[in-house]
Design a protein around this motif. Structure first.
Motif, PDB file in Angstrom:
ATOM      1  N   ASP A 188      33.349  16.693  39.052  1.00 32.95           N
ATOM      2  CA  ASP A 188      33.059  18.196  40.440  1.00 32.95           C
ATOM      3  C   ASP A 188      32.817  19.624  39.696  1.00 32.95           C
ATOM      4  N   THR A 189      32.269  19.231  38.461  1.00 30.97           N
ATOM      5  CA  THR A 189      31.922  21.074  37.934  1.00 30.97           C
ATOM      6  C   THR A 189      30.914  21.659  38.201  1.00 30.97           C
ATOM      7  N   PRO A 190      31.144  22.257  38.859  1.00 27.16           N
ATOM      8  CA  PRO A 190      29.096  22.854  39.301  1.00 27.16           C
ATOM      9  C   PRO A 190      28.158  22.901  38.014  1.00 27.16           C
ATOM     10  N   VAL A 191      26.748  22.650  37.641  1.00 31.81           N
ATOM     11  CA  VAL A 191      26.579  22.393  36.396  1.00 31.81           C
ATOM     12  C   VAL A 191      25.145  23.929  36.590  1.00 31.81           C
ATOM     13  N   ARG A 192      24.573  24.727  36.320  1.00 36.64           N
ATOM     14  CA  ARG A 192      24.029  25.521  36.036  1.00 36.64           C
ATOM     15  C   ARG A 192      23.304  25.448  35.061  1.00 36.64           C
ATOM     16  N   LEU A 193      21.963  26.126  35.023  1.00 36.25           N
ATOM     17  CA  LEU A 193      20.624  26.088  34.455  1.00 36.25           C
ATOM     18  C   LEU A 193      21.174  27.956  34.015  1.00 36.25           C
ATOM     19  N   ALA A 194      21.371  28.078  32.553  1.00 28.05           N
ATOM     20  CA  ALA A 194      21.145  29.527  32.322  1.00 28.05           C
ATOM     21  C   ALA A 194      19.906  29.731  31.463  1.00 28.05           C
ATOM     22  N   ILE A 195      19.237  30.752  32.394  1.00 24.28           N
ATOM     23  CA  ILE A 195      17.814  30.875  31.883  1.00 24.28           C
ATOM     24  C   ILE A 195      17.465  32.058  31.111  1.00 24.28           C
ATOM     25  N   ASN A 196      16.347  32.908  30.195  1.00 24.29           N
ATOM     26  CA  ASN A 196      16.061  33.466  29.676  1.00 24.29           C
ATOM     27  C   ASN A 196      17.190  34.347  28.791  1.00 24.29           C
TER      28      ASN A 196
ATOM     29  N   GLU B  80      17.654  28.582  43.111  1.00 23.31           N
ATOM     30  CA  GLU B  80      18.555  29.640  43.876  1.00 23.31           C
ATOM     31  C   GLU B  80      18.964  29.736  42.293  1.00 23.31           C
ATOM     32  N   GLN B  81      19.226  31.433  42.120  1.00 19.87           N
ATOM     33  CA  GLN B  81      19.210  32.065  41.478  1.00 19.87           C
ATOM     34  C   GLN B  81      20.426  32.499  41.716  1.00 19.87           C
ATOM     35  N   PHE B  82      21.504  32.135  41.020  1.00 21.40           N
ATOM     36  CA  PHE B  82      23.087  32.829  41.504  1.00 21.40           C
ATOM     37  C   PHE B  82      24.256  33.660  40.692  1.00 21.40           C
ATOM     38  N   GLY B  83      22.748  34.593  39.784  1.00 24.05           N
ATOM     39  CA  GLY B  83      23.526  35.844  39.089  1.00 24.05           C
ATOM     40  C   GLY B  83      23.402  35.795  38.026  1.00 24.05           C
ATOM     41  N   PRO B  84      23.781  37.084  36.772  1.00 20.81           N
ATOM     42  CA  PRO B  84      24.350  36.921  35.543  1.00 20.81           C
ATOM     43  C   PRO B  84      24.545  35.796  34.670  1.00 20.81           C
ATOM     44  N   VAL B  85      24.353  35.588  33.615  1.00 21.26           N
ATOM     45  CA  VAL B  85      25.038  34.791  32.752  1.00 21.26           C
ATOM     46  C   VAL B  85      26.114  35.225  32.339  1.00 21.26           C
ATOM     47  N   PRO B  86      27.568  34.589  32.526  1.00 31.17           N
ATOM     48  CA  PRO B  86      28.509  35.309  32.578  1.00 31.17           C
ATOM     49  C   PRO B  86      28.720  35.163  30.470  1.00 31.17           C
ATOM     50  N   PRO B  87      28.561  36.403  29.429  1.00 34.26           N
ATOM     51  CA  PRO B  87      28.563  37.601  28.498  1.00 34.26           C
ATOM     52  C   PRO B  87      29.531  36.233  27.888  1.00 34.26           C
ATOM     53  N   GLU B  88      30.510  35.262  27.586  1.00 31.58           N
ATOM     54  CA  GLU B  88      30.305  34.283  26.961  1.00 31.58           C
ATOM     55  C   GLU B  88      29.856  33.158  26.866  1.00 31.58           C
ATOM     56  N   VAL B  89      29.375  32.884  27.927  1.00 30.88           N
ATOM     57  CA  VAL B  89      27.978  31.641  28.074  1.00 30.88           C
ATOM     58  C   VAL B  89      27.214  31.948  26.592  1.00 30.88           C
ATOM     59  N   THR B  90      26.429  34.018  27.182  1.00 32.15           N
ATOM     60  CA  THR B  90      25.276  34.520  25.787  1.00 32.15           C
ATOM     61  C   THR B  90      25.391  34.408  24.141  1.00 32.15           C
ATOM     62  N   VAL B  91      26.827  34.756  24.674  1.00 32.94           N
ATOM     63  CA  VAL B  91      27.508  34.234  22.853  1.00 32.94           C
ATOM     64  C   VAL B  91      27.454  33.249  22.251  1.00 32.94           C
ATOM     65  N   ALA B  92      27.582  32.595  23.396  1.00 28.36           N
ATOM     66  CA  ALA B  92      28.323  30.381  22.509  1.00 28.36           C
ATOM     67  C   ALA B  92      26.607  30.594  22.326  1.00 28.36           C
TER      68      ALA B  92
ATOM     69  N   TRP C 107      22.754  33.802  22.047  1.00 33.13           N
ATOM     70  CA  TRP C 107      21.709  34.849  22.324  1.00 33.13           C
ATOM     71  C   TRP C 107      21.901  35.860  22.597  1.00 33.13           C
ATOM     72  N   HIS C 108      23.072  36.495  22.829  1.00 37.83           N
ATOM     73  CA  HIS C 108      23.877  37.708  22.107  1.00 37.83           C
ATOM     74  C   HIS C 108      24.749  37.534  20.967  1.00 37.83           C
ATOM     75  N   GLU C 109      24.407  38.782  20.317  1.00 41.73           N
ATOM     76  CA  GLU C 109      26.132  39.117  20.256  1.00 41.73           C
ATOM     77  C   GLU C 109      27.627  39.467  21.101  1.00 41.73           C
ATOM     78  N   PRO C 110      28.877  39.198  20.161  1.00 44.03           N
ATOM     79  CA  PRO C 110      29.830  39.720  21.051  1.00 44.03           C
ATOM     80  C   PRO C 110      29.732  41.299  20.779  1.00 44.03           C
ATOM     81  N   THR C 111      30.045  41.813  22.371  1.00 39.84           N
ATOM     82  CA  THR C 111      30.365  43.381  22.069  1.00 39.84           C
ATOM     83  C   THR C 111      31.420  43.510  23.417  1.00 39.84           C
ATOM     84  N   GLU C 112      31.877  45.030  23.838  1.00 40.61           N
ATOM     85  CA  GLU C 112      33.002  45.366  24.362  1.00 40.61           C
ATOM     86  C   GLU C 112      32.775  46.606  25.031  1.00 40.61           C
ATOM     87  N   ALA C 113      32.737  46.172  26.328  1.00 37.82           N
ATOM     88  CA  ALA C 113      32.533  48.399  26.672  1.00 37.82           C
ATOM     89  C   ALA C 113      33.246  48.940  25.851  1.00 37.82           C
TER      90      ALA C 113
END
Length: 91
Positions: free
Chosen positions: A20-28, A59-71, A74-80
């Motif tokens: 029952d978990t929603p599924v999204r595409l992470a794009i770009n 439909e667009q649901f906002g930015p992809v969470p950072p942990e997804v882009t790292v996994a 696409w991106h290196e882990p970063t901290e504010a």
């Protein structure tokens, strides 16, 4: 693992989560956004091989969470950057 995700790979990965978990595409990777999925369509290519397409719903649901882009690699882990109250007051 192959660079080509097969239907078997996708089924295996999806079977590991609550159905029952929603599924999204992470794009770009450069500006990662979440998109809804409309359908899964199988068709034959010019050589008669089956290919499966996961289509976007529009439909667009906002930015992809950072942990997804790292996994996804696409991106290196970063901290504010840490800021002190004096840094905030100076602004």
């Amino acid at each position: 693992m192959s660079s080509v995700l097969t239907a078997r790979d996708l089924i295996d990965r999806l079977s590991a989560v609550d159905p029952d978990t929603p599924v999204r595409l992470a794009i770009n990777p450069l500006f990662p956004l979440q998109h809804g999925i409309a359908d899964v369509i199988a068709t034959k290519d010019a050589l008669g091989r089956t290919t499966v397409y996961v289509t976007e719903s529009g439909e667009q649901f906002g930015p992809v969470p950072p942990e997804v882009t790292v996994a996804a690699g696409w991106h290196e882990p970063t901290e504010a950057p840490r800021r002190s109250r004096t840094d905030i007051a100076a602004q």
